[in-house]
Write a protein that holds these residues in place. Structure first.
Motif, PDB file in Angstrom:
ATOM      1  N   SER A 185      -4.814  -3.179  -4.432  1.00  0.00           N
ATOM      2  CA  SER A 185      -5.818  -3.388  -5.484  1.00  0.00           C
ATOM      3  C   SER A 185      -5.892  -2.224  -6.458  1.00  0.00           C
ATOM      4  O   SER A 185      -6.529  -2.318  -7.512  1.00  0.00           O
ATOM      5  CB  SER A 185      -7.195  -3.586  -4.846  1.00  0.00           C
ATOM      6  N   GLY A 186      -5.247  -1.104  -6.111  1.00  0.00           N
ATOM      7  CA  GLY A 186      -5.316   0.094  -6.935  1.00  0.00           C
ATOM      8  C   GLY A 186      -6.327   1.104  -6.439  1.00  0.00           C
ATOM      9  O   GLY A 186      -6.367   2.249  -6.894  1.00  0.00           O
ATOM     10  N   GLU A 187      -7.140   0.701  -5.503  1.00  0.00           N
ATOM     11  CA  GLU A 187      -8.164   1.584  -4.943  1.00  0.00           C
ATOM     12  C   GLU A 187      -7.546   2.561  -3.953  1.00  0.00           C
ATOM     13  O   GLU A 187      -6.667   2.214  -3.159  1.00  0.00           O
ATOM     14  CB  GLU A 187      -9.232   0.747  -4.231  1.00  0.00           C
ATOM     15  N   GLU A 188      -7.972   3.808  -3.995  1.00  0.00           N
ATOM     16  CA  GLU A 188      -7.505   4.811  -3.038  1.00  0.00           C
ATOM     17  C   GLU A 188      -8.457   4.878  -1.849  1.00  0.00           C
ATOM     18  O   GLU A 188      -9.675   4.734  -2.002  1.00  0.00           O
ATOM     19  CB  GLU A 188      -7.416   6.188  -3.704  1.00  0.00           C
ATOM     20  N   SER A 200       0.853  -1.195   0.000  1.00  0.00           N
ATOM     21  CA  SER A 200       0.000   0.000   0.000  1.00  0.00           C
ATOM     22  C   SER A 200       0.885   1.240   0.000  1.00  0.00           C
ATOM     23  O   SER A 200       1.782   1.365   0.834  1.00  0.00           O
ATOM     24  CB  SER A 200      -0.921   0.002   1.220  1.00  0.00           C
ATOM     25  N   ARG A 201       0.639   2.132  -0.937  1.00  0.00           N
ATOM     26  CA  ARG A 201       1.501   3.306  -1.110  1.00  0.00           C
ATOM     27  C   ARG A 201       0.845   4.540  -0.491  1.00  0.00           C
ATOM     28  O   ARG A 201      -0.254   4.924  -0.887  1.00  0.00           O
ATOM     29  CB  ARG A 201       1.771   3.546  -2.595  1.00  0.00           C
ATOM     30  N   PRO A 202       1.494   5.153   0.493  1.00  0.00           N
ATOM     31  CA  PRO A 202       0.955   6.397   1.057  1.00  0.00           C
ATOM     32  C   PRO A 202       1.086   7.521   0.032  1.00  0.00           C
ATOM     33  O   PRO A 202       2.155   7.724  -0.540  1.00  0.00           O
ATOM     34  CB  PRO A 202       1.838   6.641   2.279  1.00  0.00           C
ATOM     35  N   GLN A 260      -4.390  22.559   9.924  1.00  0.00           N
ATOM     36  CA  GLN A 260      -3.579  22.945  11.084  1.00  0.00           C
ATOM     37  C   GLN A 260      -2.989  21.737  11.799  1.00  0.00           C
ATOM     38  O   GLN A 260      -2.025  21.853  12.540  1.00  0.00           O
ATOM     39  CB  GLN A 260      -4.435  23.755  12.067  1.00  0.00           C
ATOM     40  N   HIS A 261      -3.581  20.548  11.574  1.00  0.00           N
ATOM     41  CA  HIS A 261      -3.111  19.326  12.199  1.00  0.00           C
ATOM     42  C   HIS A 261      -3.520  18.147  11.318  1.00  0.00           C
ATOM     43  O   HIS A 261      -4.340  18.301  10.382  1.00  0.00           O
ATOM     44  CB  HIS A 261      -3.682  19.163  13.621  1.00  0.00           C
ATOM     45  N   VAL A 262      -2.986  16.985  11.592  1.00  0.00           N
ATOM     46  CA  VAL A 262      -3.284  15.803  10.786  1.00  0.00           C
ATOM     47  C   VAL A 262      -4.752  15.421  10.932  1.00  0.00           C
ATOM     48  O   VAL A 262      -5.279  15.327  12.040  1.00  0.00           O
ATOM     49  CB  VAL A 262      -2.386  14.611  11.204  1.00  0.00           C
ATOM     50  N   GLU A 263      -5.386  15.196   9.785  1.00  0.00           N
ATOM     51  CA  GLU A 263      -6.777  14.767   9.772  1.00  0.00           C
ATOM     52  C   GLU A 263      -6.949  13.399   9.099  1.00  0.00           C
ATOM     53  O   GLU A 263      -7.994  12.755   9.232  1.00  0.00           O
ATOM     54  CB  GLU A 263      -7.642  15.806   9.052  1.00  0.00           C
ATOM     55  N   GLY A 264      -5.922  12.966   8.383  1.00  0.00           N
ATOM     56  CA  GLY A 264      -6.006  11.666   7.727  1.00  0.00           C
ATOM     57  C   GLY A 264      -4.817  11.406   6.833  1.00  0.00           C
ATOM     58  O   GLY A 264      -3.950  12.266   6.663  1.00  0.00           O
ATOM     59  N   VAL A 265      -4.761  10.218   6.273  1.00  0.00           N
ATOM     60  CA  VAL A 265      -3.716   9.863   5.315  1.00  0.00           C
ATOM     61  C   VAL A 265      -4.382   9.142   4.140  1.00  0.00           C
ATOM     62  O   VAL A 265      -5.210   8.249   4.326  1.00  0.00           O
ATOM     63  CB  VAL A 265      -2.613   9.003   5.970  1.00  0.00           C
ATOM     64  N   ARG A 266      -4.021   9.569   2.938  1.00  0.00           N
ATOM     65  CA  ARG A 266      -4.588   8.974   1.730  1.00  0.00           C
ATOM     66  C   ARG A 266      -3.649   7.892   1.219  1.00  0.00           C
ATOM     67  O   ARG A 266      -2.449   8.129   1.055  1.00  0.00           O
ATOM     68  CB  ARG A 266      -4.818  10.060   0.671  1.00  0.00           C
TER      69      ARG A 266
END
Length: 307
Positions: free
Chosen positions: A214-217, A194-196, A203-209
């Motif tokens: 599988s190729g799905e984001e 899985s590639r970050p 202003q602060h971390v809310e998530g990571v994509r």
């Protein structure tokens, strides 16, 4: 009380241990993940002086460590939680207790990368961290992500496992370097291949994509992101302003590998050097070791070990 504690067991730390132990200084080497340094992960060594046969980096390191152990150096695998380096006695706090020494050699190599994830630099210190022991306590009962590709990253997950409510362990590779089998981790989901893509937040971390195998984001809603990817940023975060560092995190050292703090030395990739090679790190370790001998015995000059 040891004469010297060496933090890091790569080519710099292990070579330093050969010289300090052979010089009859009681020596303790502390290393969090002996199998995941840059040299340990090298498949084949072809340019190390005196090594003409096919040899892996791990095999070369094992030889250096065995040589140091034969002279009396002790090796212990553990995580550093804090250090106190400002007094005459140096204190190193670990997951297995506290150790004391007259001198310390920092040989922790590199841990970061020149190329950061999108959003990583902007949110560093505001939810992005590269030090679980430094910042883990801020995420008690919260949901976090750990991005890593080695045994070091797994060790950090296991430390954070006791603090966070939920961990998303994002591994860009098909497996963790230096890890044959994952332990049971009840509150941790592991995402291999899985590639970050981006750390999200204002202003602060809310998530990571993340882009899944599988190729799905997917957007993972987390409060913090701990990054432990292989690279070239010096691993000096744990020093926490006790030792002078330059703007890039490298230790400020003189020609004897000594920092401005008496009794604190550095070697290898914690030092700013034009090249990163195992033989250069080993040479740094040898110089630092002989400088420690000079410091402890209050000598006027270094005494080389010719025999």
């Amino acid at each position: 009380m040891y004469d010297v504690i060496i933090i890091g067991g790569g080519p710099a730390g292990a070579s330093a241990a050969v010289y300090t132990a052979r010089g009859r200084l009681s020596t303790l080497v502390l290393d969090k993940a002996p199998g995941t340094g840059a040299l340990a992960l090298t498949h084949k060594i072809a340019n190390y002086p005196g090594i003409s046969e096919e040899l892996s980096g791990k095999e070369l390191l094992d030889r250096i460590r065995s040589q140091a152990a034969s002279f009396g150096a002790e090796f212990k695998q553990t995580s550093i939680t804090a250090v106190d380096l400002e007094g005459d006695t140096k204190y190193v706090f670990t997951a297995d207790g506290m150790f004391e020494a007259k001198a310390v050699i920092i040989a922790t190599g590199s841990k970061g990368r020149n190329r950061m994830l999108q959003g990583e630099e902007e949110l560093l210190g505001r939810g992005v961290s590269t030090c679980a022991t430094c910042d883990g306590a801020f995420y008690q009962g919260k949901e976090i992500a750990v991005i890593g590709d080695s045994e070091e990253a797994l060790d950090e997950v296991l430390a954070l496992n006791k603090i966070a409510a939920k961990i998303h362990f994002i591994v860009p590779r098909a497996e963790l370097q230096g890890v044959s089998e994952l332990p049971q981790m009840g509150n941790t989901d592991v995402y291999f291949r899985s590639r970050p893509l981006e750390i999200v937040g204002e202003q602060h971390v809310e998530g990571v994509r993340v882009k899944q195998a599988s190729g799905e984001e997917q957007l993972l809603n987390v409060n913090g992101v701990f990054v432990f990817l292989s690279g070239s940023k010096p691993g000096t975060d744990f020093l926490q302003d006790q030792v002078p560092l330059d703007e890039n995190g490298f230790m400020v050292l003189d020609e004897y590998m000594q920092s401005p703090v008496p009794g604190v030395f550095g070697a290898g990739e914690v030092r700013k050097s034009p090249v990163k090679q195992a033989v250069v790190a080993a040479a740094d370790g040898a110089i630092a070791a002989m400088a420690v001998d000079k410091f402890i015995h209050r000598r006027e000059q270094l005494i080389p070990q010719y025999k």
